[in-house]
Design an enzyme around this catalytic site. Structure first.
Site, PDB file in Angstrom:
ATOM      1  N   ARG A  68      -5.678   2.193  18.279  1.00 62.22           N
ATOM      2  CA  ARG A  68      -5.624   0.656  17.999  1.00 62.22           C
ATOM      3  C   ARG A  68      -5.344   0.088  19.283  1.00 62.22           C
ATOM      4  O   ARG A  68      -5.574  -1.118  19.661  1.00 62.22           O
ATOM      5  CB  ARG A  68      -4.472   0.613  16.956  1.00 62.22           C
ATOM      6  CG  ARG A  68      -5.030   0.673  15.559  1.00 62.22           C
ATOM      7  CD  ARG A  68      -3.961   0.327  14.392  1.00 62.22           C
ATOM      8  NE  ARG A  68      -4.650   0.507  13.212  1.00 62.22           N
ATOM      9  CZ  ARG A  68      -3.971   0.497  12.032  1.00 62.22           C
ATOM     10  NH1 ARG A  68      -2.816   0.594  12.015  1.00 62.22           N
ATOM     11  NH2 ARG A  68      -4.498   0.312  10.975  1.00 62.22           N
ATOM     12  N   ARG A  90      -7.224  -3.128   9.822  1.00 59.81           N
ATOM     13  CA  ARG A  90      -6.280  -3.913  10.486  1.00 59.81           C
ATOM     14  C   ARG A  90      -6.688  -4.500  11.704  1.00 59.81           C
ATOM     15  O   ARG A  90      -6.541  -5.494  12.156  1.00 59.81           O
ATOM     16  CB  ARG A  90      -4.901  -3.189  10.788  1.00 59.81           C
ATOM     17  CG  ARG A  90      -4.277  -2.852   9.515  1.00 59.81           C
ATOM     18  CD  ARG A  90      -2.791  -2.629   9.539  1.00 59.81           C
ATOM     19  NE  ARG A  90      -2.347  -1.465   8.721  1.00 59.81           N
ATOM     20  CZ  ARG A  90      -2.018  -2.193   7.250  1.00 59.81           C
ATOM     21  NH1 ARG A  90      -2.116  -3.262   6.943  1.00 59.81           N
ATOM     22  NH2 ARG A  90      -1.568  -0.947   6.642  1.00 59.81           N
ATOM     23  N   ARG A 102       2.752   6.121  -3.355  1.00 56.47           N
ATOM     24  CA  ARG A 102       4.111   6.744  -3.624  1.00 56.47           C
ATOM     25  C   ARG A 102       4.185   6.667  -5.269  1.00 56.47           C
ATOM     26  O   ARG A 102       4.702   7.510  -5.835  1.00 56.47           O
ATOM     27  CB  ARG A 102       5.267   6.314  -2.997  1.00 56.47           C
ATOM     28  CG  ARG A 102       5.414   6.795  -1.435  1.00 56.47           C
ATOM     29  CD  ARG A 102       6.054   5.937  -0.601  1.00 56.47           C
ATOM     30  NE  ARG A 102       6.234   6.372   0.742  1.00 56.47           N
ATOM     31  CZ  ARG A 102       5.287   6.116   1.820  1.00 56.47           C
ATOM     32  NH1 ARG A 102       4.356   5.743   1.312  1.00 56.47           N
ATOM     33  NH2 ARG A 102       5.903   6.655   3.034  1.00 56.47           N
ATOM     34  N   LYS A 153      -4.004   6.197  14.746  1.00 53.76           N
ATOM     35  CA  LYS A 153      -3.974   5.574  13.272  1.00 53.76           C
ATOM     36  C   LYS A 153      -5.561   5.757  12.877  1.00 53.76           C
ATOM     37  O   LYS A 153      -6.377   6.513  13.384  1.00 53.76           O
ATOM     38  CB  LYS A 153      -3.591   4.215  13.540  1.00 53.76           C
ATOM     39  CG  LYS A 153      -2.269   3.996  13.787  1.00 53.76           C
ATOM     40  CD  LYS A 153      -1.299   4.431  12.655  1.00 53.76           C
ATOM     41  CE  LYS A 153       0.166   4.430  12.897  1.00 53.76           C
ATOM     42  NZ  LYS A 153       0.979   5.142  12.012  1.00 53.76           N
ATOM     43  N   ASP A 167       2.141  -1.059  12.005  1.00 59.09           N
ATOM     44  CA  ASP A 167       0.873  -1.370  11.663  1.00 59.09           C
ATOM     45  C   ASP A 167       0.501  -2.565  12.074  1.00 59.09           C
ATOM     46  O   ASP A 167      -0.429  -3.120  11.682  1.00 59.09           O
ATOM     47  CB  ASP A 167       0.913  -1.137   9.834  1.00 59.09           C
ATOM     48  CG  ASP A 167       0.826   0.493   9.563  1.00 59.09           C
ATOM     49  OD1 ASP A 167       0.429   1.085  10.432  1.00 59.09           O
ATOM     50  OD2 ASP A 167       1.181   0.423   8.639  1.00 59.09           O
ATOM     51  N   LYS A 208       0.796  -1.237   0.003  1.00 59.82           N
ATOM     52  CA  LYS A 208       0.052  -0.095  -0.003  1.00 59.82           C
ATOM     53  C   LYS A 208       0.749   1.161   0.017  1.00 59.82           C
ATOM     54  O   LYS A 208       0.574   2.132  -0.890  1.00 59.82           O
ATOM     55  CB  LYS A 208      -0.948  -0.071   1.330  1.00 59.82           C
ATOM     56  CG  LYS A 208      -1.875   1.287   1.230  1.00 59.82           C
ATOM     57  CD  LYS A 208      -3.053   0.736   2.230  1.00 59.82           C
ATOM     58  CE  LYS A 208      -2.866   0.563   3.678  1.00 59.82           C
ATOM     59  NZ  LYS A 208      -2.633   1.871   4.350  1.00 59.82           N
ATOM     60  N   SER A 209       1.802   1.428   0.742  1.00 66.26           N
ATOM     61  CA  SER A 209       2.733   2.425   0.955  1.00 66.26           C
ATOM     62  C   SER A 209       3.410   2.814  -0.385  1.00 66.26           C
ATOM     63  O   SER A 209       3.374   4.014  -0.835  1.00 66.26           O
ATOM     64  CB  SER A 209       3.795   2.123   1.994  1.00 66.26           C
ATOM     65  OG  SER A 209       3.390   2.229   3.320  1.00 66.26           O
ATOM     66  N   SER A 263       7.278   9.412  12.011  1.00 68.93           N
ATOM     67  CA  SER A 263       6.019   9.401  10.894  1.00 68.93           C
ATOM     68  C   SER A 263       6.677   9.401   9.567  1.00 68.93           C
ATOM     69  O   SER A 263       7.238  10.475   9.139  1.00 68.93           O
ATOM     70  CB  SER A 263       5.101  10.290  11.057  1.00 68.93           C
ATOM     71  OG  SER A 263       4.236  10.362   9.979  1.00 68.93           O
TER      72      SER A 263
HETATM   73  C1  S3P Z   1       2.645   4.888   6.368  1.00 70.37           C
HETATM   74  C2  S3P Z   1       3.120   5.339   7.370  1.00 70.37           C
HETATM   75  C3  S3P Z   1       2.779   4.961   8.620  1.00 70.37           C
HETATM   76  C4  S3P Z   1       1.696   3.585   8.818  1.00 70.37           C
HETATM   77  C5  S3P Z   1       0.825   3.669   7.531  1.00 70.37           C
HETATM   78  C6  S3P Z   1       1.431   4.016   6.231  1.00 70.37           C
HETATM   79  C7  S3P Z   1       3.411   5.404   4.785  1.00 70.37           C
HETATM   80  O1  S3P Z   1       2.022   6.174   9.220  1.00 70.37           O
HETATM   81  O2  S3P Z   1       1.134   3.475   9.727  1.00 70.37           O
HETATM   82  O3  S3P Z   1      -0.039   2.611   7.567  1.00 70.37           O
HETATM   83  O4  S3P Z   1       2.944   4.838   3.747  1.00 70.37           O
HETATM   84  O5  S3P Z   1       4.245   6.345   5.090  1.00 70.37           O
HETATM   85  P1  S3P Z   1       2.752   7.098   9.949  1.00 70.37           P
HETATM   86  O6  S3P Z   1       3.564   7.916   9.013  1.00 70.37           O
HETATM   87  O7  S3P Z   1       1.804   8.086  10.600  1.00 70.37           O
HETATM   88  O8  S3P Z   1       3.701   6.549  11.155  1.00 70.37           O
END
Ligand code: S3P
Length: 451
Positions: A358, A403, A33, A354, A327, A28-29, A174
């Site tokens: 959580r 999640r 991007r 989140k 996560d 997903k991340s 973050s």
């Molecule tokens: C993510 C960063 C994390 C994560 C989120 C995805 C990302 O959040 O919890 O599911 O893709 O950069 P934070 O940046 O708030 O820690």
């Protein structure tokens, strides 16, 4: 008006061992991007293995609203014809990012140094989450934001006309904040510097380098210092998205706690900034092996083999590992409930902001299922009941959090009584195939009729 998906009550219960191969969708991340950087690059970026979950689809729609051409060729194959750094057009509608904190925060960064105005909203979960952590650093570039009380969405951003480069030290670990600042820095003249005291996922850095940005990364005693030269000429890329380790966590953890299970989960991204869960599980005594380790699309990847692990014991999870598995604490707490002894998870304050709180969501649902949980502002501890020792029987709330929903459905697979989840609809944000994949492995999981 954003439409809320229909509620999907679900349940899971003990049954056959899990076996077979689990084909996990794209990360997903990395998917967010790839779409955003593709949209900021002139020419055609090709993406294979994009996660086609609601969160990422919302980002694809947003990129179209900012002027990029985004095409779905089918089967995880996408192309993006971008508008170039600083080339975003002003959207003629509100940008609805649905449930996605990553989507909205990265997109805010990407538009913050372009002189356009955009209004963002999301679902009830996203509209309750803090955005000040993004708009504070974006204000240093000259971007203005007007939102609801507490810095919450809906919110309008007015991008900086004459952006200034910034130096920003992250006040919390973050990757979203880091990435928003770097994306904003792309269209600021001079050098934008981000200081990251605790390393978080580095997909943005890896991808910026692949697109040809001038980024230097210095590891120091005080953390990582990232220096980005503004206004680069980005080059379009062919991106292969690895499979998501955060989604793989659910079948892997289920196999560890369901008697007799043995599953293979191929091609999982094991970037060290993401793989903390797997290290933790192995320390607990999980029968989890990495096979066929290799590199794909600039990320380390392996096939995971997970087998039923009745000898797992609780551990103190090192707080320094928190960012690399942030996560995964919900599903780790499910494994911890099935291990012997206490699992202590410290340094996890970020879990409270989140998709939902959580710590509170897991503590409440686990207690409803007969598991003792203690919690504080930035920690929680689960008293393991040993293999087969979890009573189950709870009706657990998912709080619009994918999640949390998946974690409780995993819990039910090894519990003495069925576990019900009030609403499984958020699972579609990150893992639309979850139910089919789990039942394909033999899991006893299904939807219930809406009352
Ligand atoms: C993510 C960063 C994390 C994560 C989120 C995805 C990302 O959040 O919890 O599911 O893709 O950069 P934070 O940046 O708030 O820690």
């Amino acid at each position: 008006m954003p439409t809320q998906p229909a509620v999907i009550p679900m349940r899971s219960e003990a049954g056959a061992p899990l076996s077979g191969t689990a084909g996990i969708p794209g990360d997903k991340s990395i998917s967010h991007r790839a779409l955003i950087l593709g949209a900021l690059t002139v020419g055609e970026t090709r993406i294979s293995g994009l996660l086609e979950g609601e969160d990422v689809i919302d980002t694809a729609r947003a990129m179209r609203a900012f002027g990029a051409e985004v095409n779905h060729l089918g089967g995880g194959e996408w192309t993006v014809h971008g508008v170039g750094t600083g080339g975003f057009a002003e959207p003629d509608r509100v940008i609805d990012c649905g449930n996605s904190g990553t989507g909205v925060r990265l997109i805010m960064g990407a538009m913050a140094t372009t002189p356009i105005t955009a209004t963002f909203t999301g679902d009830a979960s996203l509209n309750s989450r803090p955005m000040g952590r993004i708009t504070d650093p974006l204000a240093l570039f000259g971007c203005q934001a007007v939102g609801r009380s507490g810095g919450r969405l809906p919110m309008t951003l007015i991008g900086a006309r004459d952006p200034l480069p910034v130096r920003y030290e992250l006040p919390m670990p973050s990757a979203q904040v880091k990435s928003a600042v770097l994306l904003a820095g792309l269209n600021a003249p001079g050098e934008t510097v981000v200081v990251e005291p605790v390393a978080t996922r580095d997909h943005t850095e890896r991808m910026l380098e692949a697109f040809g940005a001038d980024l230097t990364i210095e590891e120091t005693g005080g953390g990582r210092i990232l220096t980005l030269k503004g206004r680069p000429e980005l080059r379009p890329q062919a991106i292969t998205v690895p499979r998501d380790p955060s989604s793989a966590a659910f079948p892997v953890c289920a196999a560890l706690i369901v008697p007799g299970s043995d599953i293979l989960v191929p091609g999982i991204g094991l970037n060290p900034t993401r793989a903390g869960l797997y290290e933790t599980l192995r320390e607990m005594g999980a029968e989890l092996t990495y096979e066929n380790m290799r590199e794909e699309g600039g990320e380390p990847v392996a096939d995971l083999r997970a087998r039923y692990s009745p000898d797992m014991t609780g551990i103190e999870v090192p707080p320094a590992r928190a960012a690399s598995m942030i996560d995964e604490y919900p599903v780790l707490s499910v494994v911890a409930a099935n291990a012997r002894g206490r699992t202590m998870m410290r340094g996890v304050a970020e879990l409270r902001v989140k998709e939902c709180d959580r710590i509170d969501a897991m503590a409440t649902g686990l207690r409803d299922c007969g598991v003792m949980v203690e919690e504080g502002a930035d920690w929680f501890a689960v008293e393991g009941r040993g293999p087969g020792g979890v009573r189950g029987g709870g009706l657990c709330k998912s709080h619009l959090d994918h999640r949390i929903a998946m974690s409780f459905l995993v819990l039910g697979l090894a519990a003495q009584e069925p576990v019900r989840v009030d609403d499984g609809s958020p699972i579609a944000t990150s893992f639309p195939q979850f139910e089919a994949l789990m039942t394909g492995l033999g899991a006893n999981m299904r939807r219930e009729d809406v009352q």
